[in-house]
Design a protein around this motif. Sequence first.
Motif, PDB file in Angstrom:
ATOM      1  N   VAL A  68      32.883  73.985   7.622  1.00  0.00           N
ATOM      2  CA  VAL A  68      32.199  72.968   8.449  1.00  0.00           C
ATOM      3  C   VAL A  68      32.419  73.212   9.897  1.00  0.00           C
ATOM      4  O   VAL A  68      31.691  73.199  10.822  1.00  0.00           O
ATOM      5  N   LEU A  69      33.575  73.808  10.225  1.00  0.00           N
ATOM      6  CA  LEU A  69      34.070  73.855  11.721  1.00  0.00           C
ATOM      7  C   LEU A  69      33.301  75.052  12.148  1.00  0.00           C
ATOM      8  O   LEU A  69      32.868  75.158  13.372  1.00  0.00           O
ATOM      9  N   THR A  70      33.093  76.208  11.426  1.00  0.00           N
ATOM     10  CA  THR A  70      32.343  77.369  11.962  1.00  0.00           C
ATOM     11  C   THR A  70      30.655  76.930  12.291  1.00  0.00           C
ATOM     12  O   THR A  70      30.396  77.422  13.331  1.00  0.00           O
ATOM     13  N   GLU A  71      30.475  76.308  11.281  1.00  0.00           N
ATOM     14  CA  GLU A  71      28.898  75.846  11.561  1.00  0.00           C
ATOM     15  C   GLU A  71      28.844  74.902  12.968  1.00  0.00           C
ATOM     16  O   GLU A  71      27.829  75.223  13.682  1.00  0.00           O
ATOM     17  N   ALA A  72      29.648  74.031  12.849  1.00  0.00           N
ATOM     18  CA  ALA A  72      29.739  72.985  14.013  1.00  0.00           C
ATOM     19  C   ALA A  72      29.820  73.794  15.078  1.00  0.00           C
ATOM     20  O   ALA A  72      29.066  73.577  16.210  1.00  0.00           O
ATOM     21  N   TYR A  73      30.745  74.708  15.281  1.00  0.00           N
ATOM     22  CA  TYR A  73      30.761  75.587  16.320  1.00  0.00           C
ATOM     23  C   TYR A  73      29.515  76.565  16.799  1.00  0.00           C
ATOM     24  O   TYR A  73      29.172  76.351  17.997  1.00  0.00           O
ATOM     25  N   GLU A  74      29.035  77.082  15.646  1.00  0.00           N
ATOM     26  CA  GLU A  74      27.842  77.896  16.173  1.00  0.00           C
ATOM     27  C   GLU A  74      26.768  77.058  16.749  1.00  0.00           C
ATOM     28  O   GLU A  74      25.929  77.341  17.546  1.00  0.00           O
ATOM     29  N   LYS A  75      26.683  75.689  16.152  1.00  0.00           N
ATOM     30  CA  LYS A  75      25.594  75.060  16.457  1.00  0.00           C
ATOM     31  C   LYS A  75      25.737  74.418  17.971  1.00  0.00           C
ATOM     32  O   LYS A  75      24.869  74.616  18.769  1.00  0.00           O
ATOM     33  N   LYS A  76      27.034  74.148  18.383  1.00  0.00           N
ATOM     34  CA  LYS A  76      27.550  73.673  19.632  1.00  0.00           C
ATOM     35  C   LYS A  76      27.256  74.785  20.629  1.00  0.00           C
ATOM     36  O   LYS A  76      26.673  74.539  21.647  1.00  0.00           O
ATOM     37  N   ARG A  77      27.323  76.070  20.248  1.00  0.00           N
ATOM     38  CA  ARG A  77      27.395  77.064  21.063  1.00  0.00           C
ATOM     39  C   ARG A  77      25.889  77.383  21.216  1.00  0.00           C
ATOM     40  O   ARG A  77      25.604  77.646  22.749  1.00  0.00           O
ATOM     41  N   ALA A  78      24.999  77.184  20.347  1.00  0.00           N
ATOM     42  CA  ALA A  78      23.678  77.502  20.844  1.00  0.00           C
ATOM     43  C   ALA A  78      23.283  76.397  21.540  1.00  0.00           C
ATOM     44  O   ALA A  78      22.153  76.731  22.669  1.00  0.00           O
ATOM     45  N   GLU A  79      23.738  75.156  21.602  1.00  0.00           N
ATOM     46  CA  GLU A  79      23.241  74.058  22.423  1.00  0.00           C
ATOM     47  C   GLU A  79      23.824  74.148  23.880  1.00  0.00           C
ATOM     48  O   GLU A  79      23.000  74.289  24.714  1.00  0.00           O
ATOM     49  N   VAL A  80      25.013  74.801  23.850  1.00  0.00           N
ATOM     50  CA  VAL A  80      25.650  75.046  25.357  1.00  0.00           C
ATOM     51  C   VAL A  80      24.597  76.250  25.925  1.00  0.00           C
ATOM     52  O   VAL A  80      24.391  75.942  27.162  1.00  0.00           O
ATOM     53  N   LYS A  81      24.236  77.005  25.272  1.00  0.00           N
ATOM     54  CA  LYS A  81      23.842  78.191  25.501  1.00  0.00           C
ATOM     55  C   LYS A  81      22.236  77.728  26.353  1.00  0.00           C
ATOM     56  O   LYS A  81      21.730  78.176  27.523  1.00  0.00           O
ATOM     57  N   GLU A  82      21.883  77.070  25.632  1.00  0.00           N
ATOM     58  CA  GLU A  82      20.229  76.801  25.733  1.00  0.00           C
ATOM     59  C   GLU A  82      20.367  75.724  26.990  1.00  0.00           C
ATOM     60  O   GLU A  82      19.469  75.858  28.023  1.00  0.00           O
ATOM     61  N   ARG A  83      21.438  74.999  27.165  1.00  0.00           N
ATOM     62  CA  ARG A  83      21.712  74.058  28.272  1.00  0.00           C
ATOM     63  C   ARG A  83      21.803  74.812  29.449  1.00  0.00           C
ATOM     64  O   ARG A  83      21.461  74.730  30.642  1.00  0.00           O
ATOM     65  N   GLU A  84      22.663  75.766  29.508  1.00  0.00           N
ATOM     66  CA  GLU A  84      22.913  76.715  30.539  1.00  0.00           C
ATOM     67  C   GLU A  84      21.854  77.518  31.163  1.00  0.00           C
ATOM     68  O   GLU A  84      21.431  77.556  32.328  1.00  0.00           O
ATOM     69  N   LEU A  85      20.970  78.014  30.294  1.00  0.00           N
ATOM     70  CA  LEU A  85      19.659  78.690  30.504  1.00  0.00           C
ATOM     71  C   LEU A  85      18.765  77.680  31.129  1.00  0.00           C
ATOM     72  O   LEU A  85      18.147  78.053  32.053  1.00  0.00           O
ATOM     73  N   GLN A  86      18.408  76.461  30.572  1.00  0.00           N
ATOM     74  CA  GLN A  86      17.627  75.522  31.316  1.00  0.00           C
ATOM     75  C   GLN A  86      18.034  75.290  32.789  1.00  0.00           C
ATOM     76  O   GLN A  86      17.487  75.011  33.632  1.00  0.00           O
TER      77      GLN A  86
END
Length: 342
Positions: A68-86
């Motif tokens: 659960v923690l690993t998946e939540a982390y990966e998901k959050k990381r993708a979100e943060v990356k996308e936000r930083e790119l935008q």
Amino acid sequence: MATDELKALEGQALAHLQQCADEAALREWSTKYLGEKGLWKAAFGKMNSLPKDQKAAFGQEANRVKTVLTEAYEKKRAEVKERELQASLTTNPLDVTLPGRPRPRGRLHPATQILREVYAIFADLGFQVYRTREVETDEMNFEFLNMPAHHPARDMWDTFFTTIPRVVLRTHTSPGQIHVMKEAAGKPIRVILPGMCYRNEAISTRSEIQFYQVEGLVVGEGVTMADLKGTITAFARRMFGPERQVRIRSSYFPFTEPSIEVDIDWPKEDPNRDRLTKGTGWLEIMGAGMVHPNVLRAGGYDPEKVTGFAFGMGPQRMLMLAHAIDDIRLFWQNDLRFLKQF
Ligand code: FA5
């Protein structure tokens, strides 16, 4: 219950994850909860001290929490990356529709290009390329080529001497003949020897103090003048096209006997024809002949057993012919307007 602790850890970690807003915070989070010395590992370590019947359930729960923690982390990381790119796209906008800036393209110097053409033609005729030095001894440049000291023929080459006695800049590629013969040590030879030559002469539209030559040397049993003429003609037809005329004149070189010079006709339609060919319509492109017995001997061959022919041509003069270039000085002036045309 030990599993409660795991649940509490899960809740705490997920809540903390929600607050991570950038990559740095995420990295910290990952170390804190999932790292080698992290909280999950510490909680998992407690399994050893549990009674046997609780171990299996605890292990399962621990693994579920980790997933659960690993998946939540990966998901959050993708979100943060996308936000930083935008964010970077809006604060630092990039117009991807702008046409690219063309990069200036380099190219080979025309002299290099013609040398390569010459290599290709002679490769088809079975010649290998052999390179020798530009700084030669007097012995190699003259003596072994049948020109002992004080031989009047030395005047044919205006020589650049170095500060070392009896060491010169080669005035032609012919000393390479001796190098090849010494290395081939009695075996048959069929080579071309390209390279830079130097002459201390007056610079004019047809003569430079520094220019390329391509020497040719064939040595073996039964090599004749007919082979020389055939080779030169085959070369000239490949190089200049079947419509160009080749003229062979008798000549003199100390290292060949008999000696010839080869001319090529200059296009009649070129207005510079008279000036370039001194009114004759012909431009000399090479000297050649049958290798003199003394030169064969200097190279370690027995003139009673083998014969050979040699030639020396000026590829830059040939390029002038091919492109109706009226001044040889253009080659080393590095004027891009000239060089870009090739
Ligand atoms: C020689 O140098 C002889 N070694 C050629 C040779 C080799 C004869 C083997 C027999 C057997 P010559 O000086 O003519 O010969 O030069 C040969 C070619 O080099 C000329 O035909 C010309 O194309 C070129 N050449 C000579 N001097 C210059 C110069 N100053 N600038 C540009 N090209 C030159």
